[in-house]
Scaffold this motif. Structure first.
Motif, PDB file in Angstrom:
ATOM      1  N   TYR A 123     -19.547  35.428  -3.594  1.00 18.48           N
ATOM      2  CA  TYR A 123     -19.003  35.442  -2.235  1.00 18.48           C
ATOM      3  C   TYR A 123     -18.851  34.035  -1.663  1.00 18.48           C
ATOM      4  O   TYR A 123     -17.943  33.783  -0.878  1.00 18.48           O
ATOM      5  CB  TYR A 123     -19.832  36.353  -1.327  1.00 18.48           C
ATOM      6  CG  TYR A 123     -19.514  37.798  -1.589  1.00 18.48           C
ATOM      7  CD1 TYR A 123     -18.338  38.359  -1.103  1.00 18.48           C
ATOM      8  CD2 TYR A 123     -20.331  38.593  -2.374  1.00 18.48           C
ATOM      9  CE1 TYR A 123     -17.998  39.672  -1.367  1.00 18.48           C
ATOM     10  CE2 TYR A 123     -20.004  39.910  -2.649  1.00 18.48           C
ATOM     11  CZ  TYR A 123     -18.834  40.438  -2.143  1.00 18.48           C
ATOM     12  OH  TYR A 123     -18.489  41.741  -2.423  1.00 18.48           O
ATOM     13  N   GLU A 124     -19.707  33.101  -2.072  1.00 20.29           N
ATOM     14  CA  GLU A 124     -19.545  31.720  -1.621  1.00 20.29           C
ATOM     15  C   GLU A 124     -18.409  31.016  -2.378  1.00 20.29           C
ATOM     16  O   GLU A 124     -17.532  30.421  -1.763  1.00 20.29           O
ATOM     17  CB  GLU A 124     -20.858  30.943  -1.800  1.00 20.29           C
ATOM     18  CG  GLU A 124     -21.907  31.329  -0.787  1.00 20.29           C
ATOM     19  CD  GLU A 124     -23.173  30.499  -0.888  1.00 20.29           C
ATOM     20  OE1 GLU A 124     -23.808  30.305   0.160  1.00 20.29           O
ATOM     21  OE2 GLU A 124     -23.533  30.045  -2.001  1.00 20.29           O
ATOM     22  N   GLY A 170     -15.404  32.089  -0.196  1.00 22.01           N
ATOM     23  CA  GLY A 170     -15.621  31.057   0.808  1.00 22.01           C
ATOM     24  C   GLY A 170     -16.619  31.395   1.898  1.00 22.01           C
ATOM     25  O   GLY A 170     -16.661  30.727   2.927  1.00 22.01           O
ATOM     26  N   PHE A 171     -17.452  32.416   1.697  1.00 24.92           N
ATOM     27  CA  PHE A 171     -18.514  32.733   2.660  1.00 24.92           C
ATOM     28  C   PHE A 171     -19.637  31.711   2.508  1.00 24.92           C
ATOM     29  O   PHE A 171     -19.763  31.046   1.477  1.00 24.92           O
ATOM     30  CB  PHE A 171     -19.072  34.139   2.404  1.00 24.92           C
ATOM     31  CG  PHE A 171     -18.212  35.250   2.941  1.00 24.92           C
ATOM     32  CD1 PHE A 171     -18.493  35.841   4.156  1.00 24.92           C
ATOM     33  CD2 PHE A 171     -17.127  35.703   2.215  1.00 24.92           C
ATOM     34  CE1 PHE A 171     -17.704  36.874   4.648  1.00 24.92           C
ATOM     35  CE2 PHE A 171     -16.331  36.737   2.688  1.00 24.92           C
ATOM     36  CZ  PHE A 171     -16.622  37.319   3.919  1.00 24.92           C
ATOM     37  N   LYS A 172     -20.475  31.603   3.533  1.00 29.54           N
ATOM     38  CA  LYS A 172     -21.655  30.748   3.501  1.00 29.54           C
ATOM     39  C   LYS A 172     -22.874  31.572   3.886  1.00 29.54           C
ATOM     40  O   LYS A 172     -22.853  32.318   4.865  1.00 29.54           O
ATOM     41  CB  LYS A 172     -21.530  29.567   4.478  1.00 29.54           C
ATOM     42  CG  LYS A 172     -20.393  28.628   4.135  1.00 29.54           C
ATOM     43  CD  LYS A 172     -20.613  27.927   2.820  1.00 29.54           C
ATOM     44  CE  LYS A 172     -19.431  27.043   2.469  1.00 29.54           C
ATOM     45  NZ  LYS A 172     -19.277  26.838   1.059  1.00 29.54           N
ATOM     46  N   LYS A 173     -23.945  31.410   3.109  1.00 32.15           N
ATOM     47  CA  LYS A 173     -25.190  32.124   3.407  1.00 32.15           C
ATOM     48  C   LYS A 173     -25.795  31.577   4.690  1.00 32.15           C
ATOM     49  O   LYS A 173     -25.941  30.366   4.843  1.00 32.15           O
ATOM     50  CB  LYS A 173     -26.160  31.960   2.243  1.00 32.15           C
ATOM     51  CG  LYS A 173     -27.499  32.619   2.464  1.00 32.15           C
ATOM     52  CD  LYS A 173     -28.400  32.553   1.238  1.00 32.15           C
ATOM     53  CE  LYS A 173     -28.576  31.150   0.749  1.00 32.15           C
ATOM     54  NZ  LYS A 173     -29.541  31.035  -0.342  1.00 32.15           N
ATOM     55  N   LEU A 204     -24.054  36.631   4.921  1.00 36.31           N
ATOM     56  CA  LEU A 204     -23.095  35.554   4.678  1.00 36.31           C
ATOM     57  C   LEU A 204     -22.022  35.632   5.757  1.00 36.31           C
ATOM     58  O   LEU A 204     -21.694  36.721   6.226  1.00 36.31           O
ATOM     59  CB  LEU A 204     -22.457  35.705   3.293  1.00 36.31           C
ATOM     60  CG  LEU A 204     -23.435  35.657   2.135  1.00 36.31           C
ATOM     61  CD1 LEU A 204     -23.538  37.021   1.500  1.00 36.31           C
ATOM     62  CD2 LEU A 204     -23.014  34.637   1.128  1.00 36.31           C
ATOM     63  N   LYS A 205     -21.498  34.477   6.152  1.00 35.83           N
ATOM     64  CA  LYS A 205     -20.460  34.446   7.180  1.00 35.83           C
ATOM     65  C   LYS A 205     -19.295  33.585   6.725  1.00 35.83           C
ATOM     66  O   LYS A 205     -19.464  32.615   5.988  1.00 35.83           O
ATOM     67  CB  LYS A 205     -21.009  33.872   8.488  1.00 35.83           C
ATOM     68  CG  LYS A 205     -22.013  34.780   9.177  1.00 35.83           C
ATOM     69  CD  LYS A 205     -22.358  34.274  10.548  1.00 35.83           C
ATOM     70  CE  LYS A 205     -21.268  34.757  11.460  1.00 35.83           C
ATOM     71  NZ  LYS A 205     -21.581  34.797  12.859  1.00 35.83           N
ATOM     72  N   ARG A 206     -18.124  33.951   7.225  1.00 32.11           N
ATOM     73  CA  ARG A 206     -16.930  33.119   7.096  1.00 32.11           C
ATOM     74  C   ARG A 206     -16.061  33.406   8.309  1.00 32.11           C
ATOM     75  O   ARG A 206     -15.697  34.556   8.558  1.00 32.11           O
ATOM     76  CB  ARG A 206     -16.155  33.426   5.825  1.00 32.11           C
ATOM     77  CG  ARG A 206     -14.902  32.568   5.759  1.00 32.11           C
ATOM     78  CD  ARG A 206     -14.167  32.673   4.483  1.00 32.11           C
ATOM     79  NE  ARG A 206     -12.956  31.856   4.621  1.00 32.11           N
ATOM     80  CZ  ARG A 206     -12.083  31.679   3.678  1.00 32.11           C
ATOM     81  NH1 ARG A 206     -12.256  32.238   2.509  1.00 32.11           N
ATOM     82  NH2 ARG A 206     -11.023  30.944   3.891  1.00 32.11           N
ATOM     83  N   ASP A 207     -15.731  32.377   9.047  1.00 37.28           N
ATOM     84  CA  ASP A 207     -14.941  32.525  10.269  1.00 37.28           C
ATOM     85  C   ASP A 207     -15.594  33.609  11.132  1.00 37.28           C
ATOM     86  O   ASP A 207     -16.767  33.504  11.438  1.00 37.28           O
ATOM     87  CB  ASP A 207     -13.477  32.825   9.941  1.00 37.28           C
ATOM     88  CG  ASP A 207     -12.833  31.752   9.057  1.00 37.28           C
ATOM     89  OD1 ASP A 207     -13.141  30.567   9.263  1.00 37.28           O
ATOM     90  OD2 ASP A 207     -12.057  32.104   8.162  1.00 37.28           O
ATOM     91  N   GLU A 252     -18.638  38.698   8.874  1.00 37.25           N
ATOM     92  CA  GLU A 252     -20.035  38.678   8.471  1.00 37.25           C
ATOM     93  C   GLU A 252     -20.241  39.754   7.418  1.00 37.25           C
ATOM     94  O   GLU A 252     -19.764  40.878   7.568  1.00 37.25           O
ATOM     95  CB  GLU A 252     -20.921  38.932   9.685  1.00 37.25           C
ATOM     96  CG  GLU A 252     -22.393  38.781   9.409  1.00 37.25           C
ATOM     97  CD  GLU A 252     -23.209  38.828  10.690  1.00 37.25           C
ATOM     98  OE1 GLU A 252     -23.203  37.831  11.450  1.00 37.25           O
ATOM     99  OE2 GLU A 252     -23.833  39.870  10.941  1.00 37.25           O
TER     100      GLU A 252
END
Length: 118
Positions: free
Chosen positions: A14-15, A19-22, A35-38, A41
């Motif tokens: 997912y990262e 492009g998600f970030k933990k 994890l979130k992106r923009d 969630e």
């Protein structure tokens, strides 16, 4: 919330691919992760005996479905439904994550999926 059988592998996918970030994890070993992106969630839960469903379990609305489709292909993911413009106004495809979870991806055709200021 998506069940995964290997939290380290799922987090890397997912990262690196999406492009998600933990932003949060809990347990030792980690049994839950956020994890979130923009504005999106995603919650992952460790389920070592997870067996994937044969239907879509998550939906992503993105700005560029074709770019994500190419990244999924390059990552060697199983494409369940190929990229296609749908009559209901989305450019869409479905792929499986490394745990077999089916993710439906859509892009609103003709305008950005995330207009400025929203």
């Amino acid at each position: 919330m998506l069940p995964v059988s290997d939290m380290t592998r799922a987090c890397a996918f997912y990262e690196d691919v999406l492009g998600f970030k933990k932003v949060f994890e809990n347990g030792n070993p980690v049994g839950f992760m956020i994890l979130k992106r923009d504005d999106g969630e995603l919650h992952l839960t460790l389920q070592p005996q997870h067996e994937a469903a044969d239907f879509n379990v998550a939906h992503l609305l993105v700005d560029d479905a074709e770019a994500l489709f190419r990244r999924c292909q390059q990552a060697g993911l199983r494409i369940v439904k190929g990229l296609k413009d749908k009559d209901y106004g989305l450019r869409a495809f479905v792929f499986e994550d490394p745990d077999g979870n089916r993710i439906d991806v859509g892009q609103i055709i003709g305008r950005s999926a995330h207009p400025a200021g929203s």
